[in-house]
Design a protein around this motif. Sequence first.
Motif, mmCIF file in Angstrom:
data_model
loop_
_atom_site.group_PDB
_atom_site.id
_atom_site.type_symbol
_atom_site.label_atom_id
_atom_site.label_comp_id
_atom_site.label_asym_id
_atom_site.label_seq_id
_atom_site.Cartn_x
_atom_site.Cartn_y
_atom_site.Cartn_z
ATOM 1 N N SER A 179 -5.796 2.534 4.851
ATOM 2 C CA SER A 179 -4.772 2.957 6.064
ATOM 3 C C SER A 179 -5.658 4.355 6.597
ATOM 4 C CB SER A 179 -3.496 3.183 5.892
ATOM 5 O OG SER A 179 -4.217 4.597 4.515
ATOM 6 N N GLU A 180 -4.993 4.785 7.889
ATOM 7 C CA GLU A 180 -5.763 5.567 8.461
ATOM 8 C C GLU A 180 -4.848 7.357 8.717
ATOM 9 O OE1 GLU A 180 -8.777 5.320 11.575
ATOM 10 O OE2 GLU A 180 -7.564 3.542 11.311
ATOM 11 N N LEU A 181 -4.550 7.903 8.630
ATOM 12 C CA LEU A 181 -3.931 9.050 8.169
ATOM 13 C C LEU A 181 -4.181 10.569 9.425
ATOM 14 C CD1 LEU A 181 -1.027 10.388 5.883
ATOM 15 C CD2 LEU A 181 -1.933 11.977 7.260
ATOM 16 N N VAL A 182 -2.671 10.411 10.589
ATOM 17 C CA VAL A 182 -2.992 12.273 11.096
ATOM 18 C C VAL A 182 -1.962 12.660 10.745
ATOM 19 C CG1 VAL A 182 -3.110 12.328 13.176
ATOM 20 C CG2 VAL A 182 -4.440 10.665 12.873
ATOM 21 N N VAL A 207 5.866 9.833 8.856
ATOM 22 C CA VAL A 207 6.875 10.265 7.688
ATOM 23 C C VAL A 207 6.649 11.313 8.138
ATOM 24 C CG1 VAL A 207 5.521 11.423 5.916
ATOM 25 C CG2 VAL A 207 4.402 9.835 6.999
ATOM 26 N N GLY A 208 8.112 11.964 7.510
ATOM 27 C CA GLY A 208 9.069 13.187 7.463
ATOM 28 C C GLY A 208 8.202 14.850 7.459
ATOM 29 N N SER A 209 7.222 14.491 7.107
ATOM 30 C CA SER A 209 6.534 16.091 6.748
ATOM 31 C C SER A 209 5.756 15.838 7.985
ATOM 32 C CB SER A 209 6.036 15.474 5.492
ATOM 33 O OG SER A 209 4.626 15.213 5.195
ATOM 34 N N GLY A 210 5.683 15.195 8.541
ATOM 35 C CA GLY A 210 4.939 15.427 9.836
ATOM 36 C C GLY A 210 3.495 14.573 10.345
ATOM 37 N N ARG A 211 3.829 13.531 9.446
ATOM 38 C CA ARG A 211 2.023 12.583 9.594
ATOM 39 C C ARG A 211 2.879 11.212 10.175
ATOM 40 N NH1 ARG A 211 -0.144 12.919 3.346
ATOM 41 N NH2 ARG A 211 1.694 13.008 3.078
ATOM 42 N N LEU A 212 1.290 10.725 11.202
ATOM 43 C CA LEU A 212 1.332 9.213 11.219
ATOM 44 C C LEU A 212 -0.124 8.343 10.053
ATOM 45 C CD1 LEU A 212 1.849 9.327 14.965
ATOM 46 C CD2 LEU A 212 3.371 9.145 13.669
ATOM 47 N N TRP A 213 0.599 6.856 10.143
ATOM 48 C CA TRP A 213 -0.700 6.755 9.382
ATOM 49 C C TRP A 213 -0.508 5.148 10.143
ATOM 50 C CZ3 TRP A 213 1.753 2.149 7.412
ATOM 51 C CH2 TRP A 213 3.411 2.046 6.922
ATOM 52 N N TRP A 214 -1.590 4.371 9.398
ATOM 53 C CA TRP A 214 -2.288 2.783 10.358
ATOM 54 C C TRP A 214 -2.315 2.448 9.435
ATOM 55 C CZ3 TRP A 214 -2.100 7.674 13.096
ATOM 56 C CH2 TRP A 214 -2.216 7.277 14.778
ATOM 57 N N LEU A 215 -1.792 1.456 8.891
ATOM 58 C CA LEU A 215 -1.791 0.496 8.047
ATOM 59 C C LEU A 215 -2.417 -0.960 8.177
ATOM 60 C CD1 LEU A 215 -1.749 -0.290 4.931
ATOM 61 C CD2 LEU A 215 0.588 -0.812 5.164
ATOM 62 N N ASN A 216 -3.738 -1.607 8.170
ATOM 63 C CA ASN A 216 -4.277 -2.676 8.173
ATOM 64 C C ASN A 216 -3.562 -3.568 7.574
ATOM 65 O OD1 ASN A 216 -5.870 -5.290 7.839
ATOM 66 N ND2 ASN A 216 -7.430 -4.031 8.856
ATOM 67 N N LEU A 217 -2.682 -4.216 7.473
ATOM 68 C CA LEU A 217 -1.808 -5.339 6.719
ATOM 69 C C LEU A 217 -2.716 -6.404 6.151
ATOM 70 C CD1 LEU A 217 1.517 -5.584 8.541
ATOM 71 C CD2 LEU A 217 1.068 -4.326 6.799
ATOM 72 N N ALA A 230 0.741 -1.018 0.126
ATOM 73 C CA ALA A 230 -0.373 0.366 -0.082
ATOM 74 C C ALA A 230 1.434 1.125 0.461
ATOM 75 C CB ALA A 230 -0.843 0.059 1.177
ATOM 76 N N ALA A 231 0.581 2.285 -0.310
ATOM 77 C CA ALA A 231 0.846 3.382 -0.686
ATOM 78 C C ALA A 231 0.248 4.693 1.003
ATOM 79 C CB ALA A 231 0.819 4.220 -1.523
ATOM 80 N N PRO A 232 0.379 5.065 2.336
ATOM 81 C CA PRO A 232 -0.432 4.935 3.237
ATOM 82 C C PRO A 232 0.209 6.764 2.659
ATOM 83 C CG PRO A 232 0.259 3.816 4.441
ATOM 84 C CD PRO A 232 1.076 3.604 2.743
ATOM 85 N N GLY A 271 -1.710 -5.768 15.171
ATOM 86 C CA GLY A 271 -1.850 -6.290 13.710
ATOM 87 C C GLY A 271 -1.419 -5.369 12.695
ATOM 88 N N LYS A 272 -1.518 -4.268 13.291
ATOM 89 C CA LYS A 272 -1.301 -2.993 12.291
ATOM 90 C C LYS A 272 -0.144 -2.700 12.289
ATOM 91 C CE LYS A 272 -6.112 -1.315 12.596
ATOM 92 N NZ LYS A 272 -6.841 0.474 12.578
ATOM 93 N N MET A 273 0.176 -1.926 10.996
ATOM 94 C CA MET A 273 1.280 -1.607 11.305
ATOM 95 C C MET A 273 1.752 0.578 11.422
ATOM 96 S SD MET A 273 4.342 -2.048 10.188
ATOM 97 C CE MET A 273 4.719 -3.313 9.065
ATOM 98 N N LEU A 274 2.347 0.563 11.900
ATOM 99 C CA LEU A 274 2.652 2.233 11.838
ATOM 100 C C LEU A 274 3.664 2.690 11.477
ATOM 101 C CD1 LEU A 274 1.880 4.739 14.007
ATOM 102 C CD2 LEU A 274 3.596 4.579 15.392
ATOM 103 N N GLY A 275 3.370 3.652 10.599
ATOM 104 C CA GLY A 275 4.513 4.622 9.864
ATOM 105 C C GLY A 275 4.567 5.788 10.276
#
Length: 692
Positions: free
Chosen positions: A351-354, A336-346, A313-315, A330-334
């Motif tokens: 995915s969800e993004l904050v 992101v350098g620009s200032g974001r967090l995402w949660w990916l259902n593998l 995926a590309a969250p 079971g999710k993956m947390l990412g």
Amino acid sequence: MERRRLLNTGAGFTLAAVAGQTITPSAAHAATTPKAATAPADDRSTAGHRCSGAPVSTYGVASLTAAIVGTTVLGNHAYLVARGQNPTLVGEIDLTTRKLTRTFRLDRGDGGWAATVSGGQVYIGTYPFPDIHRIDPGTGTVTRIGTIGPAGGFVWCLTTAPDGTVYAGTSPRGEVWEYKPQTGTLRNLGAAMAGEQYVRAIAADDQYVYAGTLPRGYIVAYDRTTGVRRSITPEPYGGASALIARGGRVLGSFGRSIVDLAPDGSDAHVIPIPAPERIADAMTVTADGTLYCVGRPSGTVYRREGDTLVKVAAPATGDEHRALVPLPDGKMLGAVGSGRLWWLNLRTGTSELVELIDVGLSGPDPVQSIAYESGGSVHVGGHYSLTTHQPAHGTSKRIRIPGEPKQLRAIGGKVYAAMYPSTEFLEIDPRRGRVRSMGFIENDQQRPTDMAYVPEQDLVLVASAPPAGGLKGALTLVERSRGRLTVHKDVITDQSVMSVALDDRPGHRIAYLAGDTWGGGSVTPTRPDATVVAYDLRRRTVLWEATPVEGNASIQHIEVHKGVLYGVYKRRSGSWFAMDIETRTILKTGKLPSYGEISVHFGQVYASVFGGSVYRLGPIEPGSGEAELVLGGLGDGWYNPPQLAWERATWYAWGVATRALARLRLDPLCPSGTPSQLTAQYEAVLKGLLAN
């Protein structure tokens, strides 16, 4: 490589991260727009009138950021190190509520790329002072454990061994350090590999700590008991970006490959990353032993299947990643350098993004670049953003862009940006919030350094430098109407191209290029002195090459005025010269307190330099003296060498005062302020710049 600035936190305002949203600057910074000055006059009898009013008017935070660097997870909280906030700011995010619960301030620094957890404590490695700090989430206390390198250095990576021992990798000495929380002792295990200035990735198991180096890319194993080290790399793979020791294997991201080998270097598997990607900038291994990584520049998450990488995926597309973390659910947390967090259902790929800027982990950004547009718009480049200000109306608009815009130009209602580290060239429509890629410079380039526009040919010239370990820069010609990029690599032999200036004499289609013998750093120069070349824009060939002043390795910036080429050196810092183009003879040399960029306005030659000062260098005339201070005391809110964006018909230019957007009166008859005093923080910043 991070360009670290002297940072001063100031009152800010909440700025929505979505493109096109309008915001209003804080009343604490906003000021009434001064009336435009009349066309400049040379009669000194008018100076009293010309010099009335404040020399600096500010208009709120120039660029707001939630950019992050180091990231780690402890329990149900993520700890994120903000980028460019001074002193270093760490945010605690509740992973359930996805809210900012606390912030911590370290005692100094601009940020920290390195973060790990040991014994219920959070450890942060910082820059431009290479410190290790410990945060105790239970008590909220912050402790500086020690400093593990010279001022201007970085702690690039931290890891925790199975017994809780913490290991760090540094630059510019390329060392590995050990910290034992049980005893509170620090130990230097020494440099990983001769000629490698960076330990950029690190991992540890029961017996060894493994260092991944840059620029060439070795894996060096240190015996954790004896400290004896040896390379386990069959061959260098390219600069390291991530390293994991798990299940009796060592896995690393090096250049365009994922490397999987045994702890002794045997049984090596080299897995190429997919063609669109330049590196895998974050990796992790889940509980079942599956390797996941995320590619740059696409932001795509990949899963290893055999010796191939399969897209998941590309969250967060088009962004850098700081961490991938498997979560208990079971999710993956990412991160992101620009200032974001995402949660990916593998399982499902959803995915969800904050946006961290929306939850309050933000602050004033050290400015990357600036451009003024006729009509009153001021465009400011920050980390992953372009902010368009309308000072007369007291509004601003922020547009997300992928990376750091090292140079901006406003042409025909559009803004053109040369991006680091991707080398992408962007066309931005600030009114509609649209961003269009015109292509990538690539060709072993990484850092755009300067830009010039040739109106009669509708041609944009972009100077650039290679990454660490390279010497050969480039000049790129961008045909704006056709959207075509032509790259001329190594146009100054074995030097970065740091600056490009156009001959201002009628009928001369010549561009002048300035070099840097250090290239991208971390490599031995092959030439003793930085040179200038004359480049024929019709024939697209080099006409001549000259060494302005011997004993100087790096020219930062040049400009041309009436047949005289002005330049300022980075090495030796602040040295400047004026050279007659026809005879290539030096007319004058001098010394500024630091280096920056040169510009010409109304026949006057200016240098805006680190430390918050603007000087007049010319024009060179018989009997002309030393450089004259025109405006001082601006602080230092710049991430890159300070720039000036001139209004066409006044003595005013737009720039930065600390981290506020500022309109600067730069009339040479109205000098104001005093040169800024260098703080310990700022001196560390400059040492870091000069080490690379």
